[in-house]
Design an enzyme around this catalytic site. Structure first.
Site, PDB file in Angstrom:
ATOM      1  N   ARG A 175       0.848  -1.197   0.000  1.00  0.00           N
ATOM      2  CA  ARG A 175       0.000   0.000   0.000  1.00  0.00           C
ATOM      3  C   ARG A 175       0.878   1.239   0.000  1.00  0.00           C
ATOM      4  O   ARG A 175       1.814   1.353   0.805  1.00  0.00           O
ATOM      5  CB  ARG A 175      -0.901   0.021   1.230  1.00  0.00           C
ATOM      6  N   ARG A 227      -7.302  17.762   7.542  1.00  0.00           N
ATOM      7  CA  ARG A 227      -6.061  17.471   8.265  1.00  0.00           C
ATOM      8  C   ARG A 227      -5.493  18.732   8.899  1.00  0.00           C
ATOM      9  O   ARG A 227      -5.774  19.846   8.466  1.00  0.00           O
ATOM     10  CB  ARG A 227      -5.005  16.867   7.313  1.00  0.00           C
ATOM     11  N   LYS A 229     -13.010   2.226   0.738  1.00  0.00           N
ATOM     12  CA  LYS A 229     -12.673   2.292   2.162  1.00  0.00           C
ATOM     13  C   LYS A 229     -13.945   2.651   2.943  1.00  0.00           C
ATOM     14  O   LYS A 229     -14.534   3.704   2.736  1.00  0.00           O
ATOM     15  CB  LYS A 229     -11.578   3.330   2.395  1.00  0.00           C
ATOM     16  N   THR A 276      -6.038  -0.942  10.436  1.00  0.00           N
ATOM     17  CA  THR A 276      -5.900   0.038  11.512  1.00  0.00           C
ATOM     18  C   THR A 276      -5.692  -0.602  12.887  1.00  0.00           C
ATOM     19  O   THR A 276      -6.543  -1.328  13.387  1.00  0.00           O
ATOM     20  CB  THR A 276      -7.090   1.015  11.604  1.00  0.00           C
TER      21      THR A 276
END
Length: 337
Positions: free
Chosen positions: A32, A73, A209, A267
């Site tokens: 990834r 972010r 996702k 995760t």
């Protein structure tokens, strides 16, 4: 032979050819690349190294280009050490930078703000237009460029940003096998991305996702359109209570299997191994459980990207997966790899 796949994220801890080769030798089946960090020059070199190793070992190593997506972010600032009760300001033009008008439109006094997938949790104490005062509820270091989520709320942003478009064009040009679309909300998000990939002359898989409440609520239409799903547990924690995540993970894995699509769980699988050479017993149980639920692949993120023990993390993941698979038949439907 191990059936479940192992995916690893490349980053500062795993950017050299030697480390990447060791990761693959120890069991990594796919790579990834996280487009939320680094630049295209770095990504191009990592792809070159992976393709070179492919030729050397005579076996394909698929690459997933994980687009940043319409996330919010933190900007650039000096890392801030927080203690429980610490109050600090975030703002568009002052304090800790949050460069998003959407964020300040959504937050309300009393909201919980989650940074870095919930690693840092704060409460909104005061709002003043384009800034707010937050109070830390846990200890930790607040660092630049980390994700910012508001518990239970979703940003009203388009599925592909200008940055994503540029990164997507790069991925297609570099013949990346799969594209992971962040913050999917509905099946049409997948359809639009597939159309854009076709326009660019590519044929990459699209991995949805699943990280929002909307995605969970509309999982059937998303799974139908996607080539696979990724259970992004960190971001799911921003929209659901933590005790709900295991049952949601099980639901998503089962739904993917019903449609014959592969599922990836990610995760904090071996999160403690970012700093330690061995996983915790709870992490071992978590990985074991994900495999017993029927996950087709497990993805390590920070463990291999920024961790101190990337090779050991893969060795442990491989050991746990094998033991889980040896423990009895796992109810899996045929998957269209």
């Amino acid at each position: 032979m191990r059936k479940s796949k192992i995916l690893a994220t490349l980053g500062p801890s795993s950017s050299s050819r030697d480390v990447i080769f060791q990761l693959i030798r120890e069991g990594v089946d796919g790579i990834r690349l996280n487009f939320s960090h680094g630049d295209l020059k770095e990504k191009k070199e990592l792809i070159r190294v992976v393709r070179d190793i492919e030729q050397e070992i005579g076996s394909p190593i698929p690459i997933i280009g994980d687009l940043q997506g319409p996330t919010v972010r933190l900007g650039e600032f000096k890392p801030l050490q927080l203690k429980r009760g610490t109050r600090f300001r975030v703002g568009l033009n002052e304090g800790v930078p949050v460069k998003s008008e959407e964020f300040f439109k959504l937050i309300e006094r009393g909201d919980f703000v989650l940074f870095e997938g919930g690693r840092i949790v704060c409460k909104v104490i005061e709002i003043n237009g384009e800034s707010a005062i937050l109070e830390a509820l846990v200890e930790g270091e607040l660092r630049p460029k980390k994700t910012v989520a508001i518990h239970g709320k979703e940003y009203d942003l388009p599925p592909l940003t200008l940055k994503d478009e540029k990164d997507l064009e790069f991925c297609i040009k570099m013949n990346v096998e799969a594209i992971a679309l962040s913050f999917v909300k509905k099946g049409d998000d997948i359809v639009s991305l597939k159309e854009r990939i076709e326009e660019l002359g590519g044929n990459s898989w699209v991995i949805a996702k699943i990280e929002t409440r909307s995605a969970v609520n509309r999982i059937n239409e998303i799974v139908r359109e996607a080539d696979g799903i990724l259970v992004a547990r960190g971001d799911l924690g921003a929209y659901f209570n933590l005790e709900e995540i295991p049952s949601i993970q099980k639901l998503l894995i089962e739904r993917a299997a019903e449609y014959g699509k592969p599922s990836i769980v990610a995760t904090q699988l071996l999160d403690s191994m970012i700093e330690n050479p061995m996983p915790t017993r709870a992490e071992v149980m978590d990985v074991y459980t994900a495999i017993r639920m029927g996950a087709d692949a497990l993805l390590l993120t920070g463990e291999t990207a920024i961790g101190k023990y990337p090779i050991d993390a893969i060795r442990w993941l491989e050991r746990i997966i094998r033991k889980a698979e040896e423990s009895g038949a796992i109810a899996r439907r045929p998957v269209s790899y």
